[in-house]
Design a protein around this motif. Structure first.
Motif, PDB file in Angstrom:
ATOM      1  N   ASP A  16     -15.844 -21.306   9.172  1.00  0.00           N
ATOM      2  CA  ASP A  16     -15.299 -21.292  10.533  1.00  0.00           C
ATOM      3  C   ASP A  16     -14.049 -20.424  10.666  1.00  0.00           C
ATOM      4  O   ASP A  16     -13.912 -19.669  11.625  1.00  0.00           O
ATOM      5  CB  ASP A  16     -14.974 -22.715  10.999  1.00  0.00           C
ATOM      6  CG  ASP A  16     -16.214 -23.560  11.249  1.00  0.00           C
ATOM      7  OD1 ASP A  16     -17.322 -22.982  11.361  1.00  0.00           O
ATOM      8  OD2 ASP A  16     -16.084 -24.794  11.326  1.00  0.00           O
ATOM      9  N   ALA A  17     -13.142 -20.538   9.710  1.00  0.00           N
ATOM     10  CA  ALA A  17     -11.893 -19.757   9.786  1.00  0.00           C
ATOM     11  C   ALA A  17     -12.180 -18.255   9.775  1.00  0.00           C
ATOM     12  O   ALA A  17     -11.487 -17.489  10.453  1.00  0.00           O
ATOM     13  CB  ALA A  17     -10.963 -20.134   8.634  1.00  0.00           C
ATOM     14  N   ASP A  18     -13.189 -17.834   9.026  1.00  0.00           N
ATOM     15  CA  ASP A  18     -13.557 -16.412   9.001  1.00  0.00           C
ATOM     16  C   ASP A  18     -14.066 -15.978  10.373  1.00  0.00           C
ATOM     17  O   ASP A  18     -13.663 -14.930  10.886  1.00  0.00           O
ATOM     18  CB  ASP A  18     -14.627 -16.146   7.944  1.00  0.00           C
ATOM     19  CG  ASP A  18     -14.147 -16.441   6.536  1.00  0.00           C
ATOM     20  OD1 ASP A  18     -13.097 -15.901   6.146  1.00  0.00           O
ATOM     21  OD2 ASP A  18     -14.823 -17.213   5.838  1.00  0.00           O
ATOM     22  N   PHE A  19     -14.932 -16.776  10.967  1.00  0.00           N
ATOM     23  CA  PHE A  19     -15.455 -16.430  12.286  1.00  0.00           C
ATOM     24  C   PHE A  19     -14.350 -16.410  13.339  1.00  0.00           C
ATOM     25  O   PHE A  19     -14.352 -15.566  14.232  1.00  0.00           O
ATOM     26  CB  PHE A  19     -16.598 -17.369  12.689  1.00  0.00           C
ATOM     27  CG  PHE A  19     -17.893 -17.019  12.031  1.00  0.00           C
ATOM     28  CD1 PHE A  19     -18.680 -15.983  12.514  1.00  0.00           C
ATOM     29  CD2 PHE A  19     -18.320 -17.703  10.902  1.00  0.00           C
ATOM     30  CE1 PHE A  19     -19.868 -15.637  11.898  1.00  0.00           C
ATOM     31  CE2 PHE A  19     -19.506 -17.367  10.274  1.00  0.00           C
ATOM     32  CZ  PHE A  19     -20.279 -16.328  10.774  1.00  0.00           C
ATOM     33  N   SER A  20     -13.395 -17.304  13.223  1.00  0.00           N
ATOM     34  CA  SER A  20     -12.255 -17.294  14.145  1.00  0.00           C
ATOM     35  C   SER A  20     -11.445 -16.013  13.998  1.00  0.00           C
ATOM     36  O   SER A  20     -11.033 -15.413  14.997  1.00  0.00           O
ATOM     37  CB  SER A  20     -11.352 -18.508  13.897  1.00  0.00           C
ATOM     38  OG  SER A  20     -12.021 -19.689  14.246  1.00  0.00           O
ATOM     39  N   ALA A  21     -11.226 -15.584  12.763  1.00  0.00           N
ATOM     40  CA  ALA A  21     -10.467 -14.346  12.522  1.00  0.00           C
ATOM     41  C   ALA A  21     -11.218 -13.134  13.076  1.00  0.00           C
ATOM     42  O   ALA A  21     -10.618 -12.261  13.716  1.00  0.00           O
ATOM     43  CB  ALA A  21     -10.198 -14.170  11.028  1.00  0.00           C
ATOM     44  N   LEU A  22     -12.527 -13.074  12.848  1.00  0.00           N
ATOM     45  CA  LEU A  22     -13.325 -11.951  13.350  1.00  0.00           C
ATOM     46  C   LEU A  22     -13.324 -11.916  14.873  1.00  0.00           C
ATOM     47  O   LEU A  22     -13.088 -10.868  15.484  1.00  0.00           O
ATOM     48  CB  LEU A  22     -14.760 -12.036  12.825  1.00  0.00           C
ATOM     49  CG  LEU A  22     -14.944 -12.006  11.306  1.00  0.00           C
ATOM     50  CD1 LEU A  22     -16.399 -12.214  10.935  1.00  0.00           C
ATOM     51  CD2 LEU A  22     -14.397 -10.735  10.703  1.00  0.00           C
ATOM     52  N   ALA A  23     -13.556 -13.068  15.488  1.00  0.00           N
ATOM     53  CA  ALA A  23     -13.584 -13.135  16.951  1.00  0.00           C
ATOM     54  C   ALA A  23     -12.214 -12.826  17.535  1.00  0.00           C
ATOM     55  O   ALA A  23     -12.115 -12.158  18.577  1.00  0.00           O
ATOM     56  CB  ALA A  23     -14.072 -14.515  17.412  1.00  0.00           C
ATOM     57  N   GLY A  24     -11.151 -13.279  16.893  1.00  0.00           N
ATOM     58  CA  GLY A  24      -9.796 -12.986  17.374  1.00  0.00           C
ATOM     59  C   GLY A  24      -9.505 -11.497  17.357  1.00  0.00           C
ATOM     60  O   GLY A  24      -8.930 -10.949  18.299  1.00  0.00           O
TER      61      GLY A  24
END
Length: 178
Positions: free
Chosen positions: A155-163
Motif C-alpha cells: 500500500d505505501a508503494d502505491f501511495s507514493a506512486l499515486a502521490g
C-alpha cells in the motif's frame, strides 16, 4: 495528458516488486480466475498477488515490463495478476563498461526508452547513484521508486506512486484512498 503516448511510463521489474523474496506463506495466491496460466512452472509465481494488476492499471500510466523476464512476463506473470500483454523493454546484448560505479545496468537504457517523457521506474535494486544519474541526464520528470524485495509492492508503494503522479498532473490520477 490524455493519450497513451502522453501518459507517464511506468517501467516495472518482476523479481522483488511483484515476486517478493520474503516468506511466501502468507502470499501464496491463485491466478486471477479465467487466466490461461499453466499449472507448472516457476514455484515463485505463487507469490504473485492477483490484486496488483488492477492497482497498477488504476495509476493511469503506460505500463512496460523492465525485467530480465522480458516476454516471459507477459506469458507467466501478467495473467496471474490481471494484466493484459504489456510492451517489453528490449535490453542491449551487452551493457556499457563506461557506466559510473554503482549505476544499475538498466538505468541508462530506461532513460533512453523514456525519450524525455515522464517516467516511473519500480525496482528493488535502485540506488542513490541511479537517482543522481537520472536527475542529471533525464530532462523530464522521473520517479525511481525502490521496492522492499522482501515485501514486494505494498500500500505505501502505491501511495507514493499515486502521490507523485498527482503532483505531476493533479486532475488525472485517481485517489488511492490515503
Amino acid at each position: 495528458m490524455t493519450s497513451a503516448s502522453e501518459r507517464p511510463i511506468l517501467f516495472l521489474d518482476v523479481d522483488g516488486p511483484l515476486i517478493p523474496f520474503g516468506s511466501s506463506s502468507s502470499r501464496l495466491q491463485a491466478p486471477v480466475s479465467g487466466s490461461p496460466v499453466p499449472a507448472r512452472g516457476n514455484p515463485l509465481l505463487g507469490r504473485l498477488d492477483p490484486g496488483l494488476g488492477p492497482r497498477l492499471m488504476a495509476l493511469g500510466c503506460h505500463l512496460m515490463w523492465a525485467s530480465t523476464w522480458m516476454e516471459d512476463a507477459n506469458e507467466a506473470v501478467a495473467p496471474r495478476i490481471g494484466l493484459t500483454r504489456l510492451p517489453v523493454v528490449e535490453w542491449p546484448d551487452s551493457c556499457a563498461d563506461d557506466s559510473p560505479r554503482g549505476l544499475h545496468w538498466k538505468t541508462r537504457h530506461l532513460v533512453e526508452w523514456a525519450n524525455r517523457r515522464p517516467f516511473i521506474w519500480v525496482d528493488d535494486e535502485i540506488s542513490a547513484m541511479d537517482r543522481l544519474w537520472v536527475d542529471a541526464q533525464h530532462p523530464g520528470p522521473s520517479l525511481l521508486h525502490r521496492v522492499d524485495p522482501t515485501q514486494g509492492l505494498v500500500d505505501a508503494d502505491f501511495s507514493a506512486l499515486a502521490g507523485w503522479l498527482r503532483a505531476l498532473a493533479p486532475s488525472r490520477v485517481p485517489s488511492t484512498g490515503d
